[in-house]
Design an enzyme around this catalytic site. Structure first.
Site, PDB file in Angstrom:
ATOM      1  N   GLU A 440       0.831  -1.219   0.000  1.00 27.01           N
ATOM      2  CA  GLU A 440       0.000   0.000   0.000  1.00 27.01           C
ATOM      3  C   GLU A 440       0.863   1.266   0.000  1.00 27.01           C
ATOM      4  O   GLU A 440       0.483   2.288   0.565  1.00 27.01           O
ATOM      5  CB  GLU A 440      -0.965   0.004   1.188  1.00 27.01           C
ATOM      6  CG  GLU A 440      -1.933  -1.145   1.219  1.00 27.01           C
ATOM      7  CD  GLU A 440      -2.801  -1.239  -0.026  1.00 27.01           C
ATOM      8  OE1 GLU A 440      -2.936  -0.214  -0.733  1.00 27.01           O
ATOM      9  OE2 GLU A 440      -3.337  -2.322  -0.303  1.00 27.01           O
ATOM     10  N   GLY A 441       2.001   1.201  -0.628  1.00 26.15           N
ATOM     11  CA  GLY A 441       2.922   2.331  -0.652  1.00 26.15           C
ATOM     12  C   GLY A 441       3.929   2.182   0.464  1.00 26.15           C
ATOM     13  O   GLY A 441       3.567   2.209   1.647  1.00 26.15           O
TER      14      GLY A 441
END
Length: 596
Positions: A440-441
């Site tokens: 998610e980053g």
């Protein structure tokens, strides 16, 4: 030994006592969710997690997922547990009642998420990805898409995924190659490959709904030419049940360091039928609706693992006898004292405890803002809540998961050699927690998002949503004798944060690499101050309870002791972060590429 009981007393504290003055409460939409009702929900969730999910955590890790003849199988017991999970309504807790959800406040739902992640992080990804998908469809899909797809996804009958990454592009999604060819009936044919797709294929549900980023013909280059499509594994028949296969196949599953009971898949789309979600070439906006929801949830994953690691370490520290206390024998009836008597073991346990309680308090504050952002009847409150959640989303994702990895490694250290072998179960927490800092980053990307986008957004308005309440609390609390040292410590750390903000703003305008060099330290500094603020508030609440008399004296006394440890042993890290930020990029960028 993996040990977990939901910390219900602390959860009730952050839910009902700590943040009542934040301006985000008393929402008419949640009037029916009384403390008695939310207590009952938390109790039942705790029971389900302890009795159903926790026993599958280690066995699921040992067995892992399998991929044979194009089909993915989850470990033994997972399908039965998922059926119980959906039948009991846990999948639909926070979803809109219009689509079959229960409309639970996020402030409560995030506590349930924490329990699920503590008990079985791999399991949590299956319903977690589905909830993120429903958020994107609800926010950007057409009425027709919502009516058709949301009821089955909200209930958990059908699962969902998000398909972003391709073999040649991760963070830089502007390079993606997956194609979307328009058809006469308004649908699209999706062709391409995606990797690292959590829950991309499994045997828990009869259908899986993929949200896929792809590029239409003649779309603009880069991220401005990306669209989002809903692509099911099986096309629904006339009764909206799974029908013909849709050219969606799992080519392989990844063999990972951790999360082995969660299927991470390489997915191929071969002329698969899909439908546009949102506007053409606006797919990133729709996907970020899902990703921002998931980033907060990944932070909660970190908190969940950190709590389970802490509880397991406490159990072992009380059970393992080794040596005698430095201040004299504490358990003369035993051959040696339990290792919990030793200062360095206490240091590790108290650090883990403070991390968990600090993250839980901050998460409760952000969750209340998420509720206010969506449900407050006051436009000014909604705007303030939106500013606050925008600012804190990267902090929650990165800080919570960094601290979780640290806590999991501390748990291994408490166990010593027994922690390093599989039989103890705590080495799984270290392996599982590690991915939370990446997906998610990555946490470095979160830090860049904080300093590059969130810090200066709206001429600093996002920052004011956090700076103002902290500043006001410090001013109001000065002169409070019992809290004097805490307030002084918070004021110093907050001052370091303010100076760091000015430093980055000034240097970053002239040289973006200066902001990039400071980003990770700045995010940690903001997180330390935010948790310090929460601990100071908690101390004030606990002090009042003790002053006026309470039947729960031990809880409030322990809260103050943990807060004191945080201020004396953890918050001073703020000074180091400030000095690192102030030093600038020079030493970081000094070596030429070929000198590495």
């Amino acid at each position: 030994m993996q040990v977990y009981d939901a910390p219900l007393r602390d959860m009730r504290f952050v839910l009902n006592e700590l943040h009542n003055d934040d301006g985000f409460g008393d929402l008419p939409a949640f009037e029916e969710f009384t403390p008695d009702l939310t207590d009952a929900i938390l109790e039942e969730a705790s029971k389900f997690c302890r009795e159903v999910l926790l026993p599958l955590n280690r066995s699921g890790d040992e067995e892992g997922c399998t991929h044979e003849n194009g089909a993915v199988r989850t470990p033994k017991g997972f399908r039965e547990a998922y059926d119980q999970f959906t039948e009991a309504g846990w999948a639909a807790l926070a979803s809109d009642p219009e689509w079959g959800g229960q409309g639970l406040p996020e402030a409560v739902n995030k506590l349930v998420e924490e329990m699920i992640c503590s008990a079985n992080l791999s399991f949590s990804l299956y319903p977690g990805l589905t909830h993120g998908g429903t958020t994107a469809i609800e926010g950007h899909g057409s009425d027709e898409l919502k009516q058709k797809w949301l009821p089955k996804m909200v209930s958990g009958e059908w699962a969902g995924t998000m398909c972003l990454t391709e073999p040649h592009c991760g963070t830089d999604l502007g390079m993606l190659r997956t194609k979307a060819e328009p058809q006469e009936d308004g649908s699209f044919k999706i062709t391409g490959s995606k990797i690292f797709i959590s829950s991309g294929d499994h045997d828990l549900t009869p259908n899986i709904v993929h949200l896929v980023l792809a590029r239409m013909p003649d779309a603009p280059k880069g991220v401005k030419g990306i669209s989002l499509f809903l692509v099911p594994k099986f096309l629904p028949n006339a009764d909206f049940e799974p029908g013909d296969a849709n050219g969606v196949n799992c080519a392989a599953i990844e063999h990972k360091m951790g999360l082995k009971a969660s299927a991470t898949c390489q997915m191929n789309f071969d002329g698969s039928t899909g439908w546009l979600v949102g506007e053409p070439n606006k797919g990133m906006a729709a996907m970020f609706t899902m990703m921002n929801t998931e980033r907060v949830s990944v932070g909660i994953q970190g908190l969940g693992v950190g709590e389970a690691a802490y509880q397991s370490a406490v159990w072992y520290a009380k059970d393992r006898v080794q040596g005698r206390s430095l201040s004299g024998t504490k358990y003369p009836e035993k051959a040696a004292d339990p290792i919990i008597v030793h200062p360095d073991v206490r240091r590790m346990l108290m650090t883990m405890r403070a991390y968990n309680e600090g993250c839980r308090m901050l998460s409760a504050w952000v969750s209340r803002a998420l509720d206010a952002q969506k449900h407050s009847p006051d436009a000014d409150v909604r705007a303030k809540a939106e500013d606050f959640t925008a600012l804190m989303t990267p902090v929650v994702k990165a800080l919570f998961t960094d601290l979780a990895s640290e806590s999991a490694n501390l748990a291994v250290q408490v166990y010593g050699g027994h922690g390093y072998i599989r039989e103890s179960g705590v080495e799984q927490y270290a392996r599982d927690a590690r991915i939370c800092q990446i997906y998610e980053g990555t946490n470095g990307i979160q830090a860049l998002d904080l300093v590059g986008r969130k810090m200066g957004a709206h001429f600093g308005r996002n920052l004011r949503s956090f700076f103002h309440p902290v500043s006001e609390f410090i001013e109001e609390s000065k002169g409070d004798g019992p809290m004097e040292k805490m307030i002084e410590g918070l004021e110093r750390a907050f001052g370091a944060l303010q100076l760091s903000t000015a430093t980055i703003a000034q240097k970053g305008l002239a040289d973006p690499e200066e902001a990039g060099a400071a980003a990770t330290d700045y995010l940690r500094l903001m997180g330390l101050v935010a948790m310090g603020y929460c601990f100071a508030k908690a101390t004030k609440v606990a002090g009042l309870q003790l002053f006026f008399g309470t039947e729960d004296k031990a809880f409030y006394e322990a809260k103050i002791k943990t807060a004191t440890f945080y201020f004396e042993r953890i918050l001073p890290q703020a000074t180091a972060s400030f000095l690192a930020i102030k030093s600038g990029k020079k030493s970081m960028m000094a070596l030429a590429d070929d000198e590495f």
